[in-house]
Every structure is written in C-alpha cells, then in structure tokens.
Design a protein around this motif. Structure first.
Motif, PDB file in Angstrom:
ATOM      1  N   GLU A  73       0.851  -1.190   0.000  1.00  0.00           N
ATOM      2  CA  GLU A  73       0.000   0.000   0.000  1.00  0.00           C
ATOM      3  C   GLU A  73       0.886   1.240   0.000  1.00  0.00           C
ATOM      4  O   GLU A  73       1.801   1.352   0.805  1.00  0.00           O
ATOM      5  N   LYS A  74       0.608   2.146  -0.924  1.00  0.00           N
ATOM      6  CA  LYS A  74       1.411   3.362  -1.093  1.00  0.00           C
ATOM      7  C   LYS A  74       1.145   4.421  -0.017  1.00  0.00           C
ATOM      8  O   LYS A  74       2.072   5.027   0.513  1.00  0.00           O
ATOM      9  N   ASP A  75      -0.103   4.659   0.300  1.00  0.00           N
ATOM     10  CA  ASP A  75      -0.474   5.746   1.198  1.00  0.00           C
ATOM     11  C   ASP A  75       0.011   5.475   2.627  1.00  0.00           C
ATOM     12  O   ASP A  75      -0.301   4.438   3.213  1.00  0.00           O
ATOM     13  N   HIS A  76       0.731   6.436   3.181  1.00  0.00           N
ATOM     14  CA  HIS A  76       1.317   6.276   4.515  1.00  0.00           C
ATOM     15  C   HIS A  76       0.259   6.023   5.590  1.00  0.00           C
ATOM     16  O   HIS A  76       0.421   5.131   6.439  1.00  0.00           O
ATOM     17  N   LYS A  77      -0.837   6.781   5.573  1.00  0.00           N
ATOM     18  CA  LYS A  77      -1.874   6.626   6.600  1.00  0.00           C
ATOM     19  C   LYS A  77      -2.569   5.269   6.482  1.00  0.00           C
ATOM     20  O   LYS A  77      -2.874   4.635   7.481  1.00  0.00           O
ATOM     21  N   HIS A  78      -2.791   4.834   5.265  1.00  0.00           N
ATOM     22  CA  HIS A  78      -3.435   3.533   5.061  1.00  0.00           C
ATOM     23  C   HIS A  78      -2.506   2.415   5.527  1.00  0.00           C
ATOM     24  O   HIS A  78      -2.954   1.482   6.202  1.00  0.00           O
ATOM     25  N   ALA A  79      -1.238   2.504   5.143  1.00  0.00           N
ATOM     26  CA  ALA A  79      -0.266   1.483   5.559  1.00  0.00           C
ATOM     27  C   ALA A  79      -0.146   1.444   7.079  1.00  0.00           C
ATOM     28  O   ALA A  79      -0.049   0.363   7.678  1.00  0.00           O
ATOM     29  N   LYS A  83      -0.944  -1.755   9.431  1.00  0.00           N
ATOM     30  CA  LYS A  83       0.037  -2.255  10.409  1.00  0.00           C
ATOM     31  C   LYS A  83      -0.572  -2.320  11.804  1.00  0.00           C
ATOM     32  O   LYS A  83      -0.316  -3.265  12.559  1.00  0.00           O
ATOM     33  N   THR A  97       3.993  -3.686   3.325  1.00  0.00           N
ATOM     34  CA  THR A  97       5.051  -2.806   2.850  1.00  0.00           C
ATOM     35  C   THR A  97       4.412  -1.543   2.306  1.00  0.00           C
ATOM     36  O   THR A  97       3.454  -1.624   1.524  1.00  0.00           O
ATOM     37  N   GLN A  98       4.934  -0.404   2.734  1.00  0.00           N
ATOM     38  CA  GLN A  98       4.446   0.862   2.203  1.00  0.00           C
ATOM     39  C   GLN A  98       5.295   1.223   0.996  1.00  0.00           C
ATOM     40  O   GLN A  98       6.477   1.545   1.110  1.00  0.00           O
ATOM     41  N   ASP A 100       4.706   2.302  -3.570  1.00  0.00           N
ATOM     42  CA  ASP A 100       3.900   2.394  -4.774  1.00  0.00           C
ATOM     43  C   ASP A 100       3.890   1.025  -5.454  1.00  0.00           C
ATOM     44  O   ASP A 100       4.949   0.451  -5.709  1.00  0.00           O
TER      45      ASP A 100
END
Length: 180
Positions: A73-79, A83, A97-98, A100
């Motif tokens: 997942e690319k988006d920091h908040k989603h990752a 987690k 893993t964060q 793209d």
C-alpha cells in the motif's frame, strides 16, 4: 471494516474517516470469498494484496487461514492503519510494505511467487488497463495461481492474456486471470 468469516470472523476495525480508500463492499467481498473458499487450499496459499487500501481483503485471506499474506500500500496513513490492525491480530503470517505498487512490480526480481494475487487499484489509475499484464509479466503469480483485479464496469479485460472470467456484484467487477 469487518472481517466476514474465518478465525478472525466478526472482528471490526474502525477505519479513520479521513481515508480516501474505496473499500470493497461487504456484499462483493462475501461473494468473492465464497468463490475462493471453493477453489483455494488456504493452509498452503501464499497471498499478495496489491493496493491494499484498508487491508480488508488481505485480512480476510488471513482469517481464512492463508499461509502468508503480504500487503502493498502506497499511502502512509493507510499502511499505518493496516500495520495497526496486523499488530492487534498478532498473526505472524501477515506483512505490509508501504510502497507504490507499480514501482514495486517493476523493482528488481521478486524472490517469491504467490498462489493468489488480489489487486484493487484506484479506478482512475492511468495504467489500470495494463495492470494485469504488469502483474503477470512480473512472474509473481505461481503456476496454477489466480490473479483477481477489481475494477469499474468501464474496463473490459476479456481480451487480455490470461483472462478467465468476470464476476459482477453491483458496481464492483472482479476479473480473474491465470498464468497458463
């Protein structure tokens, strides 16, 4: 977000209201897992959840007993949310893993193959039409593996290499691919 069934079934996790994700509907997710439960030996299944969003699909795979689930997942908040949920579940079979997804797919060789790959890209992604090809060419899908791409009704993958079937659940469309 709700895990529908399996060992973590009925567990709910509050997704932050600021998320831009378009989660797969419970109706579509339930229908998808009814199909997968008839086709998948979860205890030996290595799964990859691309464009993981809230992690809903990957956590459902984990709940069904998947041997391994790796979410990208690319988006920091989603990752960070994914987690957090993974820590709460405490299941070592899950990793995130964060990064793209397209960059991850094009990165140097991947050392592992997956029996089930699920991709739920943004519907407005410019490369959406090419995504199944990128994934199949990456050699990530194991022999006899299954790739499922969630997409809007405006996309037709039926003429793409490896396409096997289309399932529709309201506005949600799942195209299935094999590498054979």
């Amino acid at each position: 977000m709700r895990i529908i069934s399996g060992k973590y079934g009925k567990r709910r996790f509050q997704v932050p209201t600021t998320f831009r994700a378009r989660p797969t509907t419970d109706l579509a997710k339930e229908a998808l897992f009814n199909i997968l439960n008839n086709r998948t030996e979860w205890s030996t299944c290595r799964c990859l959840d691309l464009f993981a969003g809230t992690g809903s699909i990957g956590f459902e795979m984990l709940s069904q007993g998947a041997q391994k689930v790796w979410a990208i997942e690319k988006d920091h908040k989603h990752a960070a949310f994914i987690k957090k949920v993974a820590r709460e579940l405490g299941d070592p079979a899950y990793a995130v893993t964060q990064m793209d997804v397209l960059k991850w797919l094009k990165a140097s060789e991947h050392s592992e193959q997956y029996d089930l790959i699920f991709a739920d890209p943004p519907y407005d992604m410019a490369e959406l039409k090419d995504l199944p090809g990128y994934i199949l060419e990456s050699d990530l899908l194991a022999e006899d593996g299954l790739l499922i791409v969630e997409h809007p009704k405006t996309i037709d993958f039926s003429n793409e290499a490896g396409f096997t079937e289309l399932r529709r659940y309201g506005a949600v469309h799942f195209s299935f691919f094999s590498n054979q």
